[in-house]
Design an enzyme around this catalytic site. Structure first.
Site, PDB file in Angstrom:
ATOM      1  N   HIS A 151       4.002   1.592   2.195  1.00 47.25           N
ATOM      2  CA  HIS A 151       5.206   0.916   1.690  1.00 47.25           C
ATOM      3  C   HIS A 151       5.820   1.722   0.544  1.00 47.25           C
ATOM      4  CE1 HIS A 151       2.716  -2.742   3.047  1.00 47.25           C
ATOM      5  NE2 HIS A 151       3.628  -2.523   3.989  1.00 47.25           N
ATOM      6  N   CYS A 174       2.415 -10.124  20.621  1.00 44.48           N
ATOM      7  CA  CYS A 174       1.526  -9.710  19.512  1.00 44.48           C
ATOM      8  C   CYS A 174       1.982 -10.410  18.240  1.00 44.48           C
ATOM      9  CB  CYS A 174       1.543  -8.198  19.301  1.00 44.48           C
ATOM     10  SG  CYS A 174       0.612  -7.747  17.802  1.00 44.48           S
ATOM     11  N   CYS A 194      -2.570  -4.750  22.019  1.00 44.94           N
ATOM     12  CA  CYS A 194      -1.425  -4.200  21.291  1.00 44.94           C
ATOM     13  C   CYS A 194      -1.758  -2.756  20.915  1.00 44.94           C
ATOM     14  CB  CYS A 194      -1.158  -5.015  20.028  1.00 44.94           C
ATOM     15  SG  CYS A 194      -0.029  -4.157  18.912  1.00 44.94           S
ATOM     16  N   HIS A 228       0.841  -1.206   0.000  1.00 45.89           N
ATOM     17  CA  HIS A 228       0.000   0.000   0.000  1.00 45.89           C
ATOM     18  C   HIS A 228       0.865   1.240   0.000  1.00 45.89           C
ATOM     19  CE1 HIS A 228       0.689   0.730   4.254  1.00 45.89           C
ATOM     20  NE2 HIS A 228       0.250  -0.470   4.569  1.00 45.89           N
ATOM     21  N   LYS A 256      -3.696   5.917  11.226  1.00 50.26           N
ATOM     22  CA  LYS A 256      -2.602   5.400  10.417  1.00 50.26           C
ATOM     23  C   LYS A 256      -3.197   4.568   9.284  1.00 50.26           C
ATOM     24  CE  LYS A 256       1.246   2.221  10.241  1.00 50.26           C
ATOM     25  NZ  LYS A 256       1.726   0.930  10.677  1.00 50.26           N
ATOM     26  N   HIS A 313      -1.920  -2.562  16.881  1.00 49.77           N
ATOM     27  CA  HIS A 313      -2.947  -3.295  16.137  1.00 49.77           C
ATOM     28  C   HIS A 313      -4.306  -3.347  16.824  1.00 49.77           C
ATOM     29  CE1 HIS A 313       0.842  -4.794  14.339  1.00 49.77           C
ATOM     30  NE2 HIS A 313       0.145  -4.598  13.248  1.00 49.77           N
ATOM     31  N   CYS A 346       2.783  -7.846  15.325  1.00 43.23           N
ATOM     32  CA  CYS A 346       4.076  -7.154  15.446  1.00 43.23           C
ATOM     33  C   CYS A 346       5.212  -8.162  15.451  1.00 43.23           C
ATOM     34  CB  CYS A 346       4.197  -6.379  16.760  1.00 43.23           C
ATOM     35  SG  CYS A 346       3.131  -4.966  16.925  1.00 43.23           S
ATOM     36  N   LYS A 361      -2.966  -1.967   6.534  1.00 45.42           N
ATOM     37  CA  LYS A 361      -3.768  -3.074   6.026  1.00 45.42           C
ATOM     38  C   LYS A 361      -4.725  -3.563   7.106  1.00 45.42           C
ATOM     39  CE  LYS A 361      -4.058  -6.838   3.190  1.00 45.42           C
ATOM     40  NZ  LYS A 361      -5.475  -7.038   3.257  1.00 45.42           N
TER      41      LYS A 361
HETATM   42  O1  ME8 Z   1       7.390  -3.852   9.756  1.00 48.16           O
HETATM   43  N1  ME8 Z   1       2.864   5.554   6.694  1.00 48.16           N
HETATM   44  O2  ME8 Z   1       6.998  -4.626   7.622  1.00 48.16           O
HETATM   45  P1  ME8 Z   1       5.677  -3.837   7.208  1.00 48.16           P
HETATM   46  C1  ME8 Z   1       4.168   5.541   6.416  1.00 48.16           C
HETATM   47  N2  ME8 Z   1       8.750  -6.516   7.918  1.00 48.16           N
HETATM   48  N3  ME8 Z   1       4.887   4.432   6.251  1.00 48.16           N
HETATM   49  C2  ME8 Z   1       4.268   3.260   6.370  1.00 48.16           C
HETATM   50  C3  ME8 Z   1       2.888   3.175   6.660  1.00 48.16           C
HETATM   51  C4  ME8 Z   1       2.175   4.397   6.826  1.00 48.16           C
HETATM   52  N4  ME8 Z   1       0.872   4.458   7.068  1.00 48.16           N
HETATM   53  N5  ME8 Z   1       2.545   1.875   6.716  1.00 48.16           N
HETATM   54  C5  ME8 Z   1       3.666   1.162   6.451  1.00 48.16           C
HETATM   55  C6  ME8 Z   1       7.649  -4.591   8.819  1.00 48.16           C
HETATM   56  N6  ME8 Z   1       4.715   1.996   6.238  1.00 48.16           N
HETATM   57  C7  ME8 Z   1       8.866  -5.487   8.874  1.00 48.16           C
HETATM   58  C8  ME8 Z   1      10.093  -4.637   8.627  1.00 48.16           C
HETATM   59  S1  ME8 Z   1      12.736  -4.351   8.312  1.00 48.16           S
HETATM   60  C9  ME8 Z   1      14.091  -5.234   8.728  1.00 48.16           C
HETATM   61  C10 ME8 Z   1      11.394  -5.405   8.683  1.00 48.16           C
HETATM   62  C11 ME8 Z   1       6.083   1.591   5.904  1.00 48.16           C
HETATM   63  O3  ME8 Z   1       5.216  -4.469   5.946  1.00 48.16           O
HETATM   64  C12 ME8 Z   1       7.091   2.094   6.915  1.00 48.16           C
HETATM   65  O4  ME8 Z   1       8.370   2.106   6.345  1.00 48.16           O
HETATM   66  O5  ME8 Z   1       4.743  -3.755   8.344  1.00 48.16           O
HETATM   67  C13 ME8 Z   1       7.036   1.024   7.971  1.00 48.16           C
HETATM   68  O6  ME8 Z   1       8.164   1.058   8.830  1.00 48.16           O
HETATM   69  C14 ME8 Z   1       6.999  -0.200   7.101  1.00 48.16           C
HETATM   70  O7  ME8 Z   1       6.183   0.183   5.959  1.00 48.16           O
HETATM   71  C15 ME8 Z   1       6.417  -1.420   7.795  1.00 48.16           C
HETATM   72  O8  ME8 Z   1       6.202  -2.399   6.832  1.00 48.16           O
END
Ligand code: ME8
Length: 532
Positions: A20, A125, A143, A17, A295, A146, A128, A298
């Site tokens: 990301h 969680c 959490c 989304h 925020k 979430h 997380c 998903k």
């Molecule tokens: O946490 N606004 O993956 P994830 C801004 N796999 N950035 C956002 C966002 C939002 N509303 N939502 C997501 C994970 N992001 C782990 C990370 S790294 C070694 C492992 C972005 O799929 C932002 O960069 O939940 C956030 O930190 C990341 O997506 C979390 O992606």
């Protein structure tokens, strides 16, 4: 100099989304900026494919975890391509090369004495993939991220001795004030460290979907350590037959959002120290894109689809909007009407019109050839030199001091580049936009269409000076916008007959080049969506 920038690796069990896309675009802007400064750049992104959420999702959908990740990873790869990111590699934590290197590093950490066996009990969680301390819980043992009720888990597993790194982490923060940016995030991380660090579990006994511990293959590595290591392992196998680790490690920037601050600013540097590896140079913690007050995520079901936005406005417009609307580092709300307003008023009107009217006037009044600056190439003016970055070739042209000495333009490339070196994406864009608006005002002030009607020689000279200065200003702002608007600036630089890319030449040019007119860079929204 080498420059290594990363995004988080995204959980592959969801749909990509705009959140990301946001981190990916931010890292891409930094990568493109450094490349155009002539640096040796490596840009990494990818997917986080192990852990409980993935195996649970696979089970629900009646497939194996491997099938699920193989189906979903291409969606993230596609998102990365659609936002025009120029990543040098796309890592998947199910890559053989990653798994082997994770096992090497964890073996070294164990040999160094930072791993032991024990019992863990706490609030867990699954979304997380993290145990929460009592002071981190929401009301009713939920959490806070979430908003789901948590389960109390007790298990035998292996621990990483995080507590052994308390002092070394404090020292690191002291020695390197820029380790975590912005400053308020650094303070948050440091406060967490100063609270006292407890050891964390390194493995999960009940899961099969992960990297097996080399000395206890009945347990898999805790998904966060597996995931964090991607930044390091990728360099070992991204290029066949070549190890890029010495060339790019430590990373220059990890770009993340605040949700994963603790992992990147506390666990990760400690983990690297435990393996005798250098911590990254800096971590930039950006805020959340919000839809209304919430925020965008998903699991909260309020996701804005970046693909739809790109279909409608183009990737450049999305890249521009996100960093212009929301101050990088802070939380900020985004919306479809917000997109439309910025697109119309700033991309189509401010920048698009500046480009088309400048090209049109040079075409109409000077047969499409940029006039030589009055006074020729011999004597650069002070104001003109100030327009250049300072580190680049001496100025050749001689623009109108009314423009070149204006605070909006004088020294602009140097200011923008310094901000981008610090990952201040919104401030850098603000500087550029002030210059774009100044250039538009300059057109109104000089009124080239009236000068063109005059028979006076002095007016012809004024017109030359105005058209030269305007074209030169447009060339500089266009070069500066390359990392944000890669597609439209490429077209415009072509129309301006500008050859420099990497390194970009911010030093001023003389005249004599033949320009071409362009159709609107940012067509009106109705015209862009005939199907609506
Ligand atoms: O946490 N606004 O993956 P994830 C801004 N796999 N950035 C956002 C966002 C939002 N509303 N939502 C997501 C994970 N992001 C782990 C990370 S790294 C070694 C492992 C972005 O799929 C932002 O960069 O939940 C956030 O930190 C990341 O997506 C979390 O992606």
């Amino acid at each position: 100099m080498s420059f290594y920038v990363t995004t988080p690796i995204y959980y592959v069990n969801g749909e990509p989304h705009l959140g990301h896309a946001y981190s990916t675009m931010a890292a891409d802007i930094l990568a493109r900026h450094q490349r155009r400064m002539g640096e040796d750049v490596f840009f990494l992104t990818g997917t986080d494919e192990h852990g409980e959420p993935v195996s649970q999702a696979a089970e629900r959908q009646g497939m194996t975890p491997q099938q699920l990740v193989d189906r979903n990873a291409p969606r993230f790869r596609d998102m990365v391509a659609r936002v025009d990111a120029t990543n040098d590699f796309f890592i998947r934590t199910t890559d053989r090369g990653h798994i082997e290197r994770v096992q090497e590093v964890i073996t070294r950490i164990r040999e160094n004495g930072y791993v032991y066996e024990g019992t863990y009990e706490g609030w867990y969680c699954p979304r997380c993939a993290d145990f929460k301390f009592e002071n981190e819980l929401g009301p009713g043992n939920t959490c806070p991220v979430h908003e789901i009720e948590l389960v109390r888990e007790k298990e035998e597993n292996w621990f990483f001795q995080l507590s052994a790194f308390q002092e070394r982490l404090e020292e690191l923060y002291e020695r390197r004030p820029g380790f975590v940016k912005p400053d308020f995030r650094r303070n948050e991380a440091l406060a967490f460290i100063r609270q006292g660090l407890r050891d964390v579990s390194l493995s999960r006994p009940k899961l099969e979907w992960g990297v097996p511990l080399p000395w206890a293959p009945d347990q898999v590595m805790y998904v966060w350590f597996d995931a964090l290591l991607n930044y390091y392992t990728a360099l070992g196998y991204a290029r066949e037959g070549e190890d890029l680790t010495a060339r790019y490690w430590p990373a220059t920037w990890h770009i993340i959002a605040k949700d994963i601050l603790k992992f990147h600013t506390v666990y990760w540097p400690a983990f690297l120290m435990a393996a005798d590896l250098e911590p990254p140079q800096s971590v930039y913690v950006h805020g959340y894109l919000l839809m209304g007050e919430k925020k965008m995520s998903k699991s909260l079901g309020n996701v804005l689809d970046p693909f739809e936005v790109i279909d409608r406005f183009g990737a450049d417009a999305l890249r521009f909007y996100c960093f212009r609307e929301v101050r990088f580092g802070q939380d900020g709300s985004i919306s479809t009407p917000g997109f439309e307003a910025r697109y119309e008023s700033e991309l189509a009107n401010d920048f698009g019109n500046l480009a088309s009217r400048t090209l049109a006037m040079v075409d109409r009044y000077r047969n499409a050839v940029v006039p030589d600056p009055p006074g020729g190439d011999a004597a650069p003016a002070a104001g003109d030199a100030a327009l250049s970055a300072g580190t680049v070739a001496p100025a050749a042209g001689r623009g109108d001091p009314a423009l070149a000495d204006d605070p909006a333009l004088a020294g602009l490339p140097a200011r923008v580049c310094a901000l981008l070196d610090e990952a201040e994406l919104t401030e850098a864009l603000d500087e550029i936009w002030t210059a774009v608006r100044r250039l538009n005002r300059y057109v109104e002030e000089t009124r080239p269409w009236e000068l063109a009607k005059s028979e006076e020689a002095a007016d012809a000279e004024r017109l030359d000076s105005a058209l030269y200065s305007l074209t030169e200003g447009l060339r500089v702002v266009t070069l500066l916008l390359v990392p944000y608007l890669p597609q439209s600036t490429e077209r415009l630089l072509g129309a301006l007959a500008e050859p420099s890319r990497a390194p970009a030449d911010f030093g001023s040019r003389g005249g004599g080049q033949r320009i071409e007119r362009l159709p609107p860079l940012f067509p009106k929204i109705e015209a862009a969506t005939p199907a609506d």
